[in-house]
Design a protein around this motif. Sequence first.
Motif, short mmCIF file in Angstrom:
data_model
loop_
_atom_site.label_atom_id
_atom_site.label_comp_id
_atom_site.label_asym_id
_atom_site.label_seq_id
_atom_site.Cartn_x
_atom_site.Cartn_y
_atom_site.Cartn_z
N GLY A 127 0.71 -1.19 -0.09
CA GLY A 127 -0.02 -0.02 0.04
C GLY A 127 0.95 1.22 0.14
O GLY A 127 2.05 1.30 -0.34
N TYR A 128 0.32 2.38 0.38
CA TYR A 128 0.99 3.59 0.55
C TYR A 128 2.25 3.70 1.59
O TYR A 128 2.56 2.56 2.23
CB TYR A 128 0.10 4.85 0.86
N GLU A 129 2.99 4.57 1.68
CA GLU A 129 4.41 4.54 2.04
C GLU A 129 4.05 3.88 3.59
O GLU A 129 4.78 2.98 4.19
CB GLU A 129 5.05 5.78 1.95
N GLU A 130 3.43 4.55 4.43
CA GLU A 130 3.35 4.35 5.76
C GLU A 130 2.69 2.97 6.09
O GLU A 130 3.39 2.33 6.77
CB GLU A 130 2.15 5.49 6.62
N LEU A 131 1.91 2.50 5.30
CA LEU A 131 1.41 1.19 5.58
C LEU A 131 2.51 0.10 4.91
O LEU A 131 2.65 -0.91 5.57
CB LEU A 131 -0.10 1.06 4.76
N HIS A 132 2.71 0.42 3.79
CA HIS A 132 4.04 -0.46 3.14
C HIS A 132 5.05 -0.76 4.23
O HIS A 132 5.58 -2.05 4.40
CB HIS A 132 4.37 -0.19 1.96
N ASN A 133 5.54 0.18 4.87
CA ASN A 133 6.87 0.27 5.64
C ASN A 133 6.51 -0.10 7.17
O ASN A 133 7.67 -0.48 7.66
CB ASN A 133 7.37 1.60 5.71
N GLU A 166 -3.10 -3.83 10.42
CA GLU A 166 -2.91 -2.38 9.97
C GLU A 166 -3.72 -2.19 8.73
O GLU A 166 -4.27 -1.30 8.51
CB GLU A 166 -1.57 -1.86 10.20
N THR A 167 -3.65 -3.16 8.04
CA THR A 167 -4.27 -3.06 6.64
C THR A 167 -5.75 -3.05 6.96
O THR A 167 -6.59 -2.26 6.46
CB THR A 167 -4.03 -4.51 5.96
N ILE A 168 -6.30 -3.99 8.05
CA ILE A 168 -7.77 -3.76 8.24
C ILE A 168 -8.03 -2.49 8.88
O ILE A 168 -8.99 -1.85 8.34
CB ILE A 168 -7.99 -4.96 9.24
N ASN A 169 -7.14 -1.76 9.78
CA ASN A 169 -7.64 -0.42 10.32
C ASN A 169 -7.57 0.46 9.22
O ASN A 169 -8.19 1.62 9.36
CB ASN A 169 -6.54 -0.34 11.33
N LYS A 170 -6.78 0.27 8.34
CA LYS A 170 -6.62 1.42 7.16
C LYS A 170 -7.23 1.03 5.90
O LYS A 170 -6.59 1.64 4.70
CB LYS A 170 -4.91 1.90 6.97
N LYS A 171 -8.10 0.28 5.86
CA LYS A 171 -8.59 -0.31 4.31
C LYS A 171 -9.22 0.81 3.47
O LYS A 171 -8.90 0.60 2.36
CB LYS A 171 -9.59 -1.32 4.74
N ASN A 172 -9.79 1.91 4.17
CA ASN A 172 -10.41 2.88 3.24
C ASN A 172 -9.21 3.72 2.37
O ASN A 172 -9.39 3.87 1.43
CB ASN A 172 -11.20 3.62 4.00
N TYR A 177 -5.88 4.57 -2.20
CA TYR A 177 -4.58 4.82 -2.59
C TYR A 177 -4.46 3.92 -3.83
O TYR A 177 -3.75 4.29 -5.08
CB TYR A 177 -3.32 4.26 -1.67
N LEU A 178 -4.83 2.59 -3.78
CA LEU A 178 -4.89 1.73 -5.06
C LEU A 178 -5.43 2.09 -6.15
O LEU A 178 -5.23 1.79 -7.20
CB LEU A 178 -5.31 0.42 -4.69
N GLU A 179 -6.64 2.83 -5.95
CA GLU A 179 -7.59 3.26 -7.01
C GLU A 179 -6.95 4.64 -7.56
O GLU A 179 -6.88 4.93 -8.95
CB GLU A 179 -8.92 3.45 -6.58
N LEU A 209 -12.59 -8.14 4.48
CA LEU A 209 -11.90 -7.06 3.71
C LEU A 209 -12.11 -7.30 2.48
O LEU A 209 -12.48 -6.39 1.61
CB LEU A 209 -10.38 -7.15 4.03
N LEU A 210 -11.82 -8.44 1.82
CA LEU A 210 -12.09 -8.84 0.58
C LEU A 210 -13.57 -8.34 -0.08
O LEU A 210 -13.64 -7.85 -1.21
CB LEU A 210 -11.96 -10.24 -0.05
N SER A 211 -14.50 -8.99 0.62
CA SER A 211 -15.85 -8.48 0.58
C SER A 211 -16.04 -6.95 0.49
O SER A 211 -16.93 -6.50 -0.57
CB SER A 211 -16.89 -9.01 1.68
N GLU A 212 -15.59 -6.29 1.26
CA GLU A 212 -15.64 -4.88 1.41
C GLU A 212 -15.10 -4.04 0.08
O GLU A 212 -15.36 -2.77 -0.39
CB GLU A 212 -15.12 -4.29 2.62
#
Length: 303
Positions: A127-133, A166-172, A177-179, A209-212
């Motif tokens: 994901g984005y920098e903060e999440l990836h790292n 943290e992916t779950i917490n920052k899913k939105n 970011y991906l879009e 998460l996948l469903s959302e």
Amino acid sequence: MIDRACISLGEKCNLKCSYCHFHNENNGKISGRPQEFSADELINIVSEINDYAISNDVCTFKIGIVGSGEPLLQYRKIVELITYVKNNNLNRLTFYTITNGTILNDRILNFFYEHRYLIKLCFSLDGYEELHNIGREKYHMVYNGMKMYESVFGEKPPINCTVHHETINKKNKLRSYLENESFKDVTFSRLFDSHDVNMTISEKEYKNLLSEFKGSHFEIRQLDEKNKKKYDCTMYGTLCGVGRTNIFITKKGIYPCGRFYGHEKYNYGSFDMSLNDLEVKMKKMKSLKDGECYFDKYLEVIN
């Protein structure tokens, strides 16, 4: 019937991602030796696989050049392997590899572009920098590698995104970011075997998460209906292929899947053993219900 294999080119990696279950120093999976195949050994392995595919009427045998290290550190061997496959018409085989994206150059990218019909180049990006790292490192180098890919291929690369707490917490924020970055091909894999148990998530959280993410602008492999009954790995949202369709080939031997690496009780035998002989051993594995993971159900209990 075996129809997919992962081949680990060796244990060397140029990064030290904090949640990597291969390089978690407490679990004993890494031998401390390179464990590298020669190009000739790789060619012999895939030749055996192609012969097996022909004799067992497997139309497409999928081979991942992935495993316990960064595959592009062995780039020259990948070139020799793919060139041999192309020149000798081993047309039952299709390949992919997953890179951390930090050591790319024009020569490497041009090779993968020229052979894109034979081997798919994917990136590890959480994901984005903060999440990836959080679990990986060097986001900016990875992002630069993806921009180089895009300049050659004319599109964003396929990415593998590891899902943790943290992916779950920052899913939105992740979805945005991906879009916004226009990724089109995303595979989400659930984190497992991390030394930090607070980072891992349940199967239910993963599937939620996948469903959302349904209806997003990017294609999600696990949401493709035709993949839901394929034997591969429950960490990707599909059925467990242990003892059925999957093998993990390393210099140390052949294992049911990557999670078994280092657990020598589950080493089927030498990396160059006949796949027909291997299949006999695979049939002795215990049974599983759909949706169950062999490693979670059996290995952790008996160890």
